[in-house]
Scaffold this motif. Structure first.
Motif, short mmCIF file in Angstrom:
data_model
loop_
_atom_site.label_atom_id
_atom_site.label_comp_id
_atom_site.label_asym_id
_atom_site.label_seq_id
_atom_site.Cartn_x
_atom_site.Cartn_y
_atom_site.Cartn_z
N ARG A 85 0.86 -1.18 0.00
CA ARG A 85 0.00 0.00 0.00
C ARG A 85 0.89 1.23 0.00
O ARG A 85 1.88 1.28 0.73
N ASP A 86 0.53 2.20 -0.82
CA ASP A 86 1.30 3.45 -0.86
C ASP A 86 0.43 4.57 -0.32
O ASP A 86 -0.71 4.77 -0.77
N CYS A 87 0.97 5.29 0.66
CA CYS A 87 0.22 6.31 1.39
C CYS A 87 0.63 7.71 0.95
O CYS A 87 1.62 7.91 0.25
N SER A 88 -0.13 8.68 1.40
CA SER A 88 0.23 10.09 1.28
C SER A 88 0.56 10.61 2.67
O SER A 88 -0.23 11.32 3.30
N LEU A 89 1.73 10.23 3.18
CA LEU A 89 2.18 10.71 4.48
C LEU A 89 2.85 12.07 4.35
O LEU A 89 2.82 12.87 5.28
N PHE A 90 3.46 12.32 3.18
CA PHE A 90 4.07 13.63 2.88
C PHE A 90 3.06 14.45 2.10
O PHE A 90 3.10 14.49 0.87
N ILE A 91 2.15 15.13 2.76
CA ILE A 91 1.09 15.81 2.01
C ILE A 91 1.56 17.08 1.33
O ILE A 91 0.89 17.58 0.43
N VAL A 135 -5.01 9.07 6.90
CA VAL A 135 -3.98 8.42 6.10
C VAL A 135 -4.66 7.89 4.83
O VAL A 135 -5.40 6.91 4.88
N ILE A 136 -4.40 8.56 3.73
CA ILE A 136 -4.98 8.16 2.44
C ILE A 136 -3.97 7.30 1.70
O ILE A 136 -2.78 7.59 1.69
N TYR A 137 -4.45 6.24 1.07
CA TYR A 137 -3.55 5.31 0.39
C TYR A 137 -4.27 4.66 -0.78
O TYR A 137 -5.48 4.74 -0.92
N TYR A 138 -3.48 4.01 -1.63
CA TYR A 138 -4.05 3.14 -2.64
C TYR A 138 -3.34 1.79 -2.56
O TYR A 138 -2.22 1.69 -2.05
N ASN A 139 -4.00 0.75 -3.02
CA ASN A 139 -3.42 -0.58 -3.06
C ASN A 139 -2.59 -0.72 -4.33
O ASN A 139 -3.12 -0.64 -5.45
N GLY A 140 -1.27 -0.91 -4.16
CA GLY A 140 -0.39 -1.10 -5.29
C GLY A 140 -0.30 -2.57 -5.68
O GLY A 140 -0.75 -3.46 -4.96
N ASP A 141 0.30 -2.80 -6.82
CA ASP A 141 0.45 -4.16 -7.33
C ASP A 141 1.69 -4.79 -6.70
O ASP A 141 2.82 -4.47 -7.07
N HIS A 142 1.48 -5.72 -5.76
CA HIS A 142 2.62 -6.33 -5.06
C HIS A 142 3.33 -7.37 -5.92
O HIS A 142 4.35 -7.93 -5.49
N THR A 143 2.82 -7.62 -7.13
CA THR A 143 3.53 -8.51 -8.06
C THR A 143 4.42 -7.73 -9.02
O THR A 143 5.25 -8.34 -9.71
#
Length: 323
Positions: A85-91, A135-143
């Motif tokens: 998962r990739d977040c937006s922690l650095f807004i 904490v906003i995020y999207y699910n990235g492709d772990h493959t």
């Protein structure tokens, strides 16, 4: 420890850098078949005394378990994360990135400056308040994982590939409902993430309000490395220098001290009435100035991108672009 996954003599090993940083010590070889050392994922999921045992092997190992770094190929340190998962922690990155996106759209107009001003006036290129609150995020492709030295081949349909300079955390416990006080203990270690982004494809997909989709979804799109620094070695990760160079020229510079949310915030958020897993990777998002879209620059075919984070190392890749 600085943990690595590498190929030597046709065999994949999990191991660590020695004190000089110029040699790789293979736990796969030194452990003589210990299943906990079969892969980085197995090591992380083993828990218990695994890090103590790994440190003991690093301190005292057989001669046939040591390889010069020049003789091995580094892979992503965790080539098979169970989730990403990739977040937006650095807004702070978001506003200039959105304005940069508006400029790229306006370039296609007959009067780019007027079109840019019109786009900005719509308010669609301002940072939504929700990024500050949650904490906003999207699910990235772990493959779609790649590692140091991998040639990053952009999709044939893109005309705008960007790097993104990010710190990422690797989770080391499978658990639920983590408290604020316990969140740090869930983090196994840290690595560098280059979240490659096709801005033109992303721009179209974001109109759906369902995430970046194909803009961040292609073979090798998530580059990690060169190592995982264990949390006990790195300590608090919130005051580290971060830089990006292209062909040796400094393009981006920032610090983890500018994070709005912490990795602990993300762990607490993700685990609320849900399970987080040992072997997950959590991206921190892009540091301010950490992507060409923010600074009005563009990558060219054959460019070499070097991301560096203090205490971790340098993640280096060359790009192959269709334009």
């Amino acid at each position: 420890m600085k943990l690595i996954t590498f190929v030597a003599n046709g065999t994949t090993h999990v191991g660590a850098l020695d004190a000089t940083g110029s040699r790789a010590v293979s736990y796969t070889s030194a452990s003589r078949g210990d299943p906990r050392m079969a892969s980085m994922l197995a090591l992380i999921q083993a828990g218990g005394t695994i890090l103590d045992d790994a440190q003991a092997m690093l301190d005292s190992h057989p001669a046939d378990a040591v390889f010069d770094l020049d003789d091995v190929t580094l892979l992503a340190p965790l080539p098979d994360p169970v989730r990403f998962r990739d977040c937006s922690l650095f807004i702070a990155h978001l506003q200039p990135a959105l304005r940069g996106l508006a400029r790229s759209i306006a370039e296609e107009a007959e009067d780019p400056e007027t079109e840019y001003e019109r786009l900005v006036a719509t308010g669609n290129f301002d940072t939504p308040d929700v990024f500050t609150r949650e904490v906003i995020y999207y699910n990235g492709d772990h493959t779609a994982v790649s590692g140091p030295g991998r040639l990053i081949v952009a999709p044939a349909e893109t005309r705008r590939l960007d790097y993104e300079l990010e710190l990422a955390a690797v989770l080391g416990r499978t658990t639920t409902n983590v408290s604020d006080e316990d969140a740090t203990d869930v983090i196994f270690g840290y690595t560098i993430l280059n979240d490659w982004s096709c801005r033109d494809l992303q721009r179209v997909c974001m109109e759906s309000m369902l995430g970046p989709s194909r803009g961040k979804d292609f073979d090798g799109a998530n580059t990690f490395g060169p190592c995982i620094v264990t949390a006990d070695e790195l300590g608090a990760p919130y005051n580290l220098d971060m830089t990006a160079k292209v062909n040796g020229e400094l393009w981006s510079a920032g610090s983890t001290s500018t994070m709005h949310h912490s990795f602990e915030d993300a762990v607490v958020h993700f685990s609320r009435n849900r399970t987080v897993y040992a072997g997950e990777i959590v991206g921190g998002g892009t540091v301010l100035t950490g992507s060409p879209i923010e600074i009005g620059r563009r990558l060219k075919d054959g460019d070499e991108v070097e991301l560096e984070i203090e205490g971790i190392g340098v993640l280096r890749n060359r790009v192959q672009l269709p334009y």
